[in-house]
Design a protein around this motif. Sequence first.
Motif, PDB file in Angstrom:
ATOM      1  N   ASN A   1      35.352  40.031  42.337  1.00 28.15           N
ATOM      2  CA  ASN A   1      34.876  38.926  41.906  1.00 28.15           C
ATOM      3  C   ASN A   1      35.563  38.337  40.798  1.00 28.15           C
ATOM      4  O   ASN A   1      36.747  36.953  40.823  1.00 28.15           O
TER       5      ASN A   1
ATOM      6  N   HIS B   1      38.036  35.123  41.082  1.00 24.88           N
ATOM      7  CA  HIS B   1      38.003  34.052  40.624  1.00 24.88           C
ATOM      8  C   HIS B   1      37.861  33.923  38.775  1.00 24.88           C
ATOM      9  O   HIS B   1      36.608  32.722  38.697  1.00 24.88           O
TER      10      HIS B   1
ATOM     11  N   ASN C   1      37.034  30.741  37.632  1.00 23.51           N
ATOM     12  CA  ASN C   1      36.792  29.206  37.531  1.00 23.51           C
ATOM     13  C   ASN C   1      34.530  30.108  36.860  1.00 23.51           C
ATOM     14  O   ASN C   1      33.976  28.958  37.353  1.00 23.51           O
TER      15      ASN C   1
END
Length: 869
Positions: free
Chosen positions: A83, A87, A90
């Motif tokens: 992750n 990401h 974000n």
Amino acid sequence: LIWDLPYKMECQWKPDEQGLQQILQLLKESQSPDTSTQRSVQQKLEQLNQYPDFNNYLIFVLTKLKTEDEPTRSLSGLILKNNVKAHYQNFPNGVSDFIKNECLQNIGDSSPLIRATVGILITTIASKGELQNWPELLPKLCLLLDSEDYNTCEGAFGALQKICEDSAEILDSDMLDRPLNVMIPKFLQFFKHNSPKIRSHAIACVNQFIISRTQALMLHIDPFIENLFALAGDEEPEVRKNVCRALVMLLEVRLDRLLPHMHNIIEYMLQRTQDQDENVTLEACEFWLTLAEQPVCKEVLCGHLPKLIPVLVNGMKYSEIDIILLKGDVEEDEAIPDNEQDIRPRFHRSRTVAQQHEGGDSIEEEDDDEDDLDDDETISDWNLRKCSAAALDVLANVFRDDLLLHILPLLKELLFHPEWLIKESGILVLGAIAEGCMQGMIPYLPELIPHLVQCLSDKKALVRSITCWTLSRYAHWVVSQPSDIYLKPLMTELLKRILDSNKRVQEAACSAFATLEEEACTELVPYLAFILDTLVFAFSKYQHKNLLILYDAIGTLADSVGHHLNKPEYIQMLMPPLIQKWNQLKDEDKDLFPLLECLSSVATALQSGFLPYCEPVYQRCVNLVQKTLAQAVLHQSQPEFHEAPDKDFMIVALDLLSGLAEGLGGNIEQLVARSNILTLMYQCMQDKMPEVRQSSFALLGDLTKACFQHVKPCIANFMPILGSNLNPELISVCNNATWAIGEISIQMGSEMQPYVPVVLQQLVEIINRPNTPKTLLENTAITIGRLGYVCPQEVAPMLQQFIRPWCVLFNLLFHSFPLSVYLLAFLPTLLSLSFSHSLNLSPNLVPVFLKRLLLFFTPCASIETARIL
């Protein structure tokens, strides 16, 4: 899965118990061997990524749930790592801060698996640019190194090692205020730590900065080397491995510091190359490869050869693990389908055009940079056998025939040994020394080559396969001998092995036969029917992987025998199976690459014989180019919806079109007239990918020769693009652009006049450029000559800027018909300029140059006349 949690980010984050249990259940299900369960879990995990604090749950499971089993905790951390990679930008600040804090607090977990997972997570965050935004990370980890708790120290070192591996460049930059100035002296302190794991981490950290000659390390190079010597006999294999790795790299970058100790280092490396631990042995064996590249190799190593050569030879035997991985006990496997994962991806090499010195026609020049010592392609990992063979090969090139004094006694025993494993290693040794010791081996080859040909029938497949490779290394000598005694028996046996019942032998035989084809060329013409019969039969016999290699053998045969292949009986044998495969493959299938390459060679060789097959082949190539260009436009306009196309399909199609143009000549005119290939080629010539431009320029040159009436209307658009690609930094692109300009100038004649200023200055710069590659130099000289021939008034003013290197090249290549013709066409202009003085030619060069001109003009001129000149 129902997920309904309010997003809260507090100072001390706490999980919702129900949500935590759901995630734990998912983690356990993901360890199920059932693929449908795994797929379902993956979908749910992706859904959970929509929730901001999902990653908090993952770090919580990794670091806090110490009652859970370690695999589940570690898996949670690895999902979090993925992750972070995908990401992290974000993540809300609160989430990223929480994860960072938990990592640093739990770097000393009692479980080695969890410590390693936390370390991986830390370095993943760091690699996302967070070293700048996580200023406390490095000081904190360095501080933790001094902890009295072993787990904390080891966990911190593990994380630092990973950071050094992944972020070495930024660690040595001003961006972080050069933390290595503190870190490297700190690492050196731990070389004498009582824990072997810590010692190993410390060496591994410092090793990351050797090749880059990091200043912080160079300032401490002497204590670093002293510490390495102190650890030379360490009881821990991982420490010895890292010591060997450090010495190998230091050999490259700080030979001056090792030279005073070289005798002892070599003796040490001899011991380590025989270490009980295979990882240490392999690392030590790298030393000989690196040493062979150093100018002092011969001087420092000659006295150690009696010890070293037997060690390397011994390392060339298959290990038990090698045989298991190779399925060496399986003798017949031709009917077993290939595992698609074992088939290595193939990449097309774009066409590079060179000049033939006798005919003036263009040929394709291949730069074969592949390492043909890799005879065990199924074993993908670099191993001791490969490393030992590579080391022996490079040392043979250093010591040449002097090496035979130490090799020959061993070879005599190995090659005729009754145990297949030992005999096989002897055949590998014989192949490894072929290049470096060829002259010294010649007296023994009349006996050895027939023995090797016999070994092609050995009952062990691994012996047959290595024999194919070794014989290919001596193919040049075989071809130079009477064909009935050596070439014919070798060719006959290799063709039998091409149809072997073992796939590994088929592969080795096909590759060896391709090498023999390159060496023998037209010597194979009398045997073409027999050769084609075998190769065509192999189409029905081969599994997927070897079929790709078979294409290469057929293409190489076509390149080697050329127009001799253009006979109805040969065409009828060869073309049906090729066209059948062509029709079976879809446009998206990468197996098209080797087949298109093969067809390109076949089309060039068959010339008019390819006419019955040319139209569908031509049209499919045009469609492939058009389809790829259309995909590229879609991707550029909407990258989120359309993937970037694989431009290799376009490149290989352009190259096959070149082969068709070269082979069919004027017969391709109607196909070009009915297609939009020139419009497509105009787009390809401006592509960002150099290989696309390279192939499009080759096609432009071939179409210029074959059907210039269709090319001529586009010249005004093409010439500025060609001129802008005369950049020798991209050698192959520049080479093909240069060649195409030369072909166009001959067709254009005096109409080339407006375009001379577009290209001449760049061509003059290339011919005056030091270390210009030979093929580019020749093409440049010929193209300048052609421009001078058709537009002498435009070229003459720049004569003084290029005449000297041009004449030097003419002196070296005066047998080259194209260069001689266009230089002679310039003769009136040359004579009109005060030849010796205005052009500032060397007095030694003028008579030689004039002698060449005289001999060219009057081939029957006497030697006496030449002497007078």
